[in-house]
Design a protein around this motif. Structure first.
Motif, PDB file in Angstrom:
ATOM      1  N   ARG A  60      -1.299  -3.694  -8.474  1.00 31.12           N
ATOM      2  CA  ARG A  60      -0.732  -3.370  -7.159  1.00 31.12           C
ATOM      3  C   ARG A  60      -1.278  -4.269  -6.059  1.00 31.12           C
ATOM      4  O   ARG A  60      -0.573  -4.583  -5.091  1.00 31.12           O
ATOM      5  N   SER A  61      -2.535  -4.665  -6.197  1.00 28.11           N
ATOM      6  CA  SER A  61      -3.178  -5.437  -5.130  1.00 28.11           C
ATOM      7  C   SER A  61      -3.206  -6.939  -5.412  1.00 28.11           C
ATOM      8  O   SER A  61      -3.780  -7.697  -4.633  1.00 28.11           O
ATOM      9  N   LEU A  82       5.335  -0.677  -5.509  1.00 27.21           N
ATOM     10  CA  LEU A  82       4.334  -0.656  -6.575  1.00 27.21           C
ATOM     11  C   LEU A  82       3.400   0.532  -6.504  1.00 27.21           C
ATOM     12  O   LEU A  82       2.560   0.708  -7.385  1.00 27.21           O
ATOM     13  N   ASN A  83       3.510   1.357  -5.483  1.00 28.14           N
ATOM     14  CA  ASN A  83       2.630   2.517  -5.359  1.00 28.14           C
ATOM     15  C   ASN A  83       3.393   3.808  -5.640  1.00 28.14           C
ATOM     16  O   ASN A  83       4.590   3.859  -5.566  1.00 28.14           O
ATOM     17  N   LYS A 117       7.234   2.824  -9.701  1.00 29.98           N
ATOM     18  CA  LYS A 117       6.446   4.026  -9.474  1.00 29.98           C
ATOM     19  C   LYS A 117       6.149   4.718 -10.795  1.00 29.98           C
ATOM     20  O   LYS A 117       5.029   5.194 -11.027  1.00 29.98           O
ATOM     21  N   MET A 177       3.433   2.617 -12.632  1.00 29.12           N
ATOM     22  CA  MET A 177       2.092   2.750 -12.086  1.00 29.12           C
ATOM     23  C   MET A 177       1.483   4.124 -12.362  1.00 29.12           C
ATOM     24  O   MET A 177       0.276   4.261 -12.484  1.00 29.12           O
ATOM     25  N   ASN A 182       4.150  -3.049  -1.590  1.00 22.90           N
ATOM     26  CA  ASN A 182       3.238  -1.911  -1.703  1.00 22.90           C
ATOM     27  C   ASN A 182       4.006  -0.600  -1.852  1.00 22.90           C
ATOM     28  O   ASN A 182       3.616   0.289  -2.597  1.00 22.90           O
TER      29      ASN A 182
END
Length: 262
Positions: free
Chosen positions: A239-240, A261-262, A212, A215, A258
């Motif tokens: 992330r994707s 990573l978000n 987190k 990112m 997700n």
């Protein structure tokens, strides 16, 4: 031009390619993060860039100069500083004294002048102490200036290491897991500090497991897996990326990835 350029760097231990033809570049004022699963080669890559290990292939350029395999002190003279995964502080020294150690490359080092305590040496020591105090204030540790490092909280020690690295006036700062072991408040303090360092024109290259934080703060992210580059791009792209999600948590870990990573 990139302030730091790494091209096809590689090293093997016992026939195993720990870092395999990795390339990346970092710009002045940029936060460039390197992530990957445990054992991906992140710290080994840092050790290659910072001169701790000598690469078997590839090259490193710092501000346009070829610096591959230069010793860490010579790299520091040219503007590359780093912190380490495990705390490397002098626990019997005060916070101020720890930061002053980081100034030694910027000082004249005449042995006789120090032995005789010449006025020039005393003046230099005062200037170094003033710079150290300014850096402690910058990282939020002004109140700890006279405190022995052994008495400081863990999160403060992580920021103390950053202050000492900044004392060498780097162009590039390598941070190896600066938030490891920190609580959420300490992590937020370190995150803000990293961003201000980059905003002041230093290229920050970061290895960190807190996704987190990575990112939120990174301008670009490089993903390593088994010593090789798996992906590189902006946070949203990473992330994707299905390959990144699989490398971290397997093909069935999309939801968990997700969240991480978000």
């Amino acid at each position: 031009m990139s302030i730091l350029s790494v091209q096809d760097i590689g090293i093997a231990f016992g026939g195993v390619r720990a870092v395999d033809n990795v390339s990346f570049s970092a710009e002045t004022g940029q936060v460039f993060s390197i992530i990957g699963p445990n054992g991906a080669g992140k710290t080994t890559l840092f050790n290659l860039v910072s001169g701790v290990y000598q690469p078997k292939s590839g090259q490193v350029r710092l501000d346009g100069e070829a610096v591959t395999a230069l010793e860490p002190n010579r790299l520091a003279e040219r503007g590359l500083s780093r912190t380490f995964q495990n705390l490397q502080v002098f626990f019997r020294m005060t916070a101020r004294e720890n930061v002053m150690v980081g100034r030694h490359l910027k000082e004249s080092r005449g042995l006789l002048a120090h032995l005789l305590a010449l006025p020039s040496t005393l003046r230099q020591n005062r200037e170094s102490a003033e710079i150290a105090d300014a850096l402690l204030s910058r990282v939020g540790l002004a109140d700890y200036a006279d405190t022995p490092a052994a008495s400081m909280p863990y999160g403060a020690l992580k920021r103390l290491e950053i202050a000492r690295a900044l004392a060498a006036e780097p162009k590039v700062l390598l941070l190896d897991e600066p938030a490891a072991g920190c609580n959420p408040v300490e992590t937020e303090e370190i995150e803000k500090l990293i961003r201000t360092i980059a905003d002041d024109g230093v290229a920050v290259v970061l290895v960190e497991h807190d996704m987190k934080l990575v990112m939120r703060i990174s301008d670009r992210v490089l993903v390593l897996d088994q010593g090789r580059v798996l992906a590189e791009g902006k946070g949203a792209e990473i992330r994707s990326n299905p390959k990144v999600i699989e490398a971290y948590l397997g093909t069935h870990g999309t939801r968990e990835a997700n969240l991480a990573l978000n």
